[in-house]
Scaffold this motif. Structure first.
Motif, PDB file in Angstrom:
ATOM      1  N   LYS A 198      -4.105   5.957  50.432  1.00 37.63           N
ATOM      2  CA  LYS A 198      -5.278   6.530  51.097  1.00 37.63           C
ATOM      3  C   LYS A 198      -6.589   6.105  50.441  1.00 37.63           C
ATOM      4  N   ALA A 199      -6.507   5.241  49.450  1.00 38.70           N
ATOM      5  CA  ALA A 199      -7.712   4.820  48.727  1.00 38.70           C
ATOM      6  C   ALA A 199      -8.706   4.177  49.680  1.00 38.70           C
ATOM      7  N   GLU A 200      -9.955   4.585  49.555  1.00 33.72           N
ATOM      8  CA  GLU A 200     -10.988   4.092  50.463  1.00 33.72           C
ATOM      9  C   GLU A 200     -11.721   2.872  49.931  1.00 33.72           C
ATOM     10  N   ASN A 201     -11.452   2.497  48.677  1.00 31.66           N
ATOM     11  CA  ASN A 201     -12.094   1.289  48.171  1.00 31.66           C
ATOM     12  C   ASN A 201     -11.150   0.535  47.245  1.00 31.66           C
ATOM     13  N   ARG A 202     -11.477  -0.706  47.049  1.00 30.91           N
ATOM     14  CA  ARG A 202     -10.628  -1.604  46.259  1.00 30.91           C
ATOM     15  C   ARG A 202     -10.536  -1.177  44.798  1.00 30.91           C
ATOM     16  N   ARG A 203     -11.655  -0.733  44.231  1.00 36.67           N
ATOM     17  CA  ARG A 203     -11.663  -0.366  42.814  1.00 36.67           C
ATOM     18  C   ARG A 203     -10.701   0.790  42.543  1.00 36.67           C
ATOM     19  N   THR A 204     -10.704   1.807  43.402  1.00 32.70           N
ATOM     20  CA  THR A 204      -9.792   2.944  43.231  1.00 32.70           C
ATOM     21  C   THR A 204      -8.347   2.492  43.366  1.00 32.70           C
ATOM     22  N   ALA A 205      -8.072   1.666  44.367  1.00 28.92           N
ATOM     23  CA  ALA A 205      -6.699   1.185  44.577  1.00 28.92           C
ATOM     24  C   ALA A 205      -6.214   0.371  43.378  1.00 28.92           C
ATOM     25  N   LEU A 206      -7.072  -0.465  42.820  1.00 26.24           N
ATOM     26  CA  LEU A 206      -6.675  -1.272  41.666  1.00 26.24           C
ATOM     27  C   LEU A 206      -6.482  -0.406  40.423  1.00 26.24           C
ATOM     28  N   ALA A 207      -7.348   0.586  40.237  1.00 22.27           N
ATOM     29  CA  ALA A 207      -7.194   1.498  39.099  1.00 22.27           C
ATOM     30  C   ALA A 207      -5.862   2.235  39.202  1.00 22.27           C
ATOM     31  N   LEU A 208      -5.540   2.724  40.392  1.00 18.88           N
ATOM     32  CA  LEU A 208      -4.268   3.418  40.600  1.00 18.88           C
ATOM     33  C   LEU A 208      -3.095   2.461  40.397  1.00 18.88           C
ATOM     34  N   GLY A 209      -3.251   1.221  40.826  1.00 22.95           N
ATOM     35  CA  GLY A 209      -2.201   0.220  40.621  1.00 22.95           C
ATOM     36  C   GLY A 209      -1.946  -0.031  39.144  1.00 22.95           C
ATOM     37  N   ALA A 210      -3.008  -0.103  38.347  1.00 20.22           N
ATOM     38  CA  ALA A 210      -2.848  -0.302  36.905  1.00 20.22           C
ATOM     39  C   ALA A 210      -2.097   0.872  36.277  1.00 20.22           C
ATOM     40  N   ALA A 260      10.695  10.668  31.547  1.00 23.08           N
ATOM     41  CA  ALA A 260      10.778   9.591  32.542  1.00 23.08           C
ATOM     42  C   ALA A 260      10.660  10.158  33.948  1.00 23.08           C
ATOM     43  N   ALA A 261      11.328  11.281  34.218  1.00 25.42           N
ATOM     44  CA  ALA A 261      11.257  11.903  35.544  1.00 25.42           C
ATOM     45  C   ALA A 261       9.839  12.370  35.850  1.00 25.42           C
ATOM     46  N   MET A 262       9.181  12.947  34.852  1.00 27.83           N
ATOM     47  CA  MET A 262       7.805  13.398  35.039  1.00 27.83           C
ATOM     48  C   MET A 262       6.884  12.207  35.338  1.00 27.83           C
ATOM     49  N   ALA A 263       7.035  11.122  34.601  1.00 22.56           N
ATOM     50  CA  ALA A 263       6.209   9.930  34.822  1.00 22.56           C
ATOM     51  C   ALA A 263       6.490   9.312  36.185  1.00 22.56           C
ATOM     52  N   ALA A 264       7.747   9.296  36.593  1.00 18.04           N
ATOM     53  CA  ALA A 264       8.096   8.748  37.911  1.00 18.04           C
ATOM     54  C   ALA A 264       7.484   9.596  39.021  1.00 18.04           C
ATOM     55  N   ALA A 265       7.497  10.912  38.870  1.00 21.38           N
ATOM     56  CA  ALA A 265       6.898  11.794  39.869  1.00 21.38           C
ATOM     57  C   ALA A 265       5.390  11.570  39.953  1.00 21.38           C
ATOM     58  N   ILE A 266       4.753  11.408  38.804  1.00 22.64           N
ATOM     59  CA  ILE A 266       3.316  11.139  38.791  1.00 22.64           C
ATOM     60  C   ILE A 266       3.021   9.799  39.454  1.00 22.64           C
ATOM     61  N   ALA A 267       3.843   8.785  39.161  1.00 31.19           N
ATOM     62  CA  ALA A 267       3.657   7.467  39.781  1.00 31.19           C
ATOM     63  C   ALA A 267       3.796   7.561  41.301  1.00 31.19           C
ATOM     64  N   ALA A 268       4.761   8.336  41.786  1.00 30.54           N
ATOM     65  CA  ALA A 268       4.934   8.502  43.236  1.00 30.54           C
ATOM     66  C   ALA A 268       3.701   9.161  43.848  1.00 30.54           C
ATOM     67  N   PHE A 269       3.171  10.174  43.177  1.00 35.32           N
ATOM     68  CA  PHE A 269       1.945  10.826  43.652  1.00 35.32           C
ATOM     69  C   PHE A 269       0.797   9.822  43.706  1.00 35.32           C
ATOM     70  N   LEU A 270       0.671   8.979  42.674  1.00 31.84           N
ATOM     71  CA  LEU A 270      -0.413   8.008  42.620  1.00 31.84           C
ATOM     72  C   LEU A 270      -0.276   6.937  43.699  1.00 31.84           C
ATOM     73  N   VAL A 271       0.955   6.569  44.046  1.00 33.61           N
ATOM     74  CA  VAL A 271       1.151   5.599  45.138  1.00 33.61           C
ATOM     75  C   VAL A 271       0.694   6.212  46.457  1.00 33.61           C
ATOM     76  N   ARG A 272       0.976   7.491  46.658  1.00 32.71           N
ATOM     77  CA  ARG A 272       0.479   8.170  47.872  1.00 32.71           C
ATOM     78  C   ARG A 272      -1.042   8.171  47.900  1.00 32.71           C
ATOM     79  N   TRP A 273      -1.647   8.436  46.755  1.00 31.99           N
ATOM     80  CA  TRP A 273      -3.103   8.400  46.655  1.00 31.99           C
ATOM     81  C   TRP A 273      -3.601   6.986  46.932  1.00 31.99           C
ATOM     82  N   MET A 274      -2.916   5.989  46.370  1.00 27.00           N
ATOM     83  CA  MET A 274      -3.291   4.599  46.573  1.00 27.00           C
ATOM     84  C   MET A 274      -3.260   4.230  48.055  1.00 27.00           C
TER      85      MET A 274
END
Length: 167
Positions: A92-104, A76-90
């Motif tokens: 900075k996402a430059e397009n809608r498709r990337t942001a939605l993929a990261l959101g999923a 759970a801690a590992m998944a939460a850390a990955i999710a936090a990293f992905l939110v940071r990436w989100m």
């Protein structure tokens, strides 16, 4: 535009999380799948789709599974850390498709983190099979994660280089 993409990604993450947790609530409380074990939905014979109760103590395909209580918390801690990293990436996402993929992916990861915190395992229940071959049993969160990764891979393969400025 970046803030709008972040908002879109977070809204999709929330919708995936709600759909995932609602489906798991229905499976556990209404359908009582842990008692019934298996409910055929579509097909039968050579191919079909069933609801089958599986408590996944590992990650995809049951990898890294363990029965010690600390194991669920570590995953759970590992998944939460990955999710936090992905939110940071989100953010900075430059397009809608990337942001939605990261959101999923984030919504699915958080849904499975909640399961690990509540039950010590993830509630998996969708069993697809054809001609004697069963795909791994999965849930709404897993489907969202896989679809998000597929979109990210598509984005990476089809990305165009930014035009170079003249010196």
């Amino acid at each position: 535009m970046v803030a709008l993409n972040l908002r879109r990604g977070l809204v999709l993450a929330f919708l995936v999380l709600v759909a995932d947790q609602a489906s798991k609530w229905w499976i556990l409380q209404v359908l009582d799948l842990p008692t019934r074990r298996n409910v055929p939905l579509l097909g039968g014979g050579d191919f079909g789709l069933d609801l089958t109760m599986v408590w996944n103590r590992g990650v995809t395909f049951g990898l890294l599974s363990g029965s010690e209580p600390w194991h669920a918390w570590a995953l759970a801690a590992m998944a939460a850390a990955i999710a936090a990293f992905l939110v940071r990436w989100m953010a900075k996402a430059e397009n809608r498709r990337t942001a939605l993929a990261l959101g999923a992916i984030v919504g699915g990861a958080v849904g499975n983190v909640i399961d690990r915190a509540r039950f010590g395992a993830v509630v998996d229940f969708v069993d697809a099979y054809a001609w004697g071959w069963h795909w791994y049993v999965f849930n709404v969160a897993d489907a969202a994660i896989v679809l998000g990764v597929v979109v990210l891979l598509f984005e990476a393969v089809t990305a165009r280089e930014a035009p170079q400025e003249a010196l």
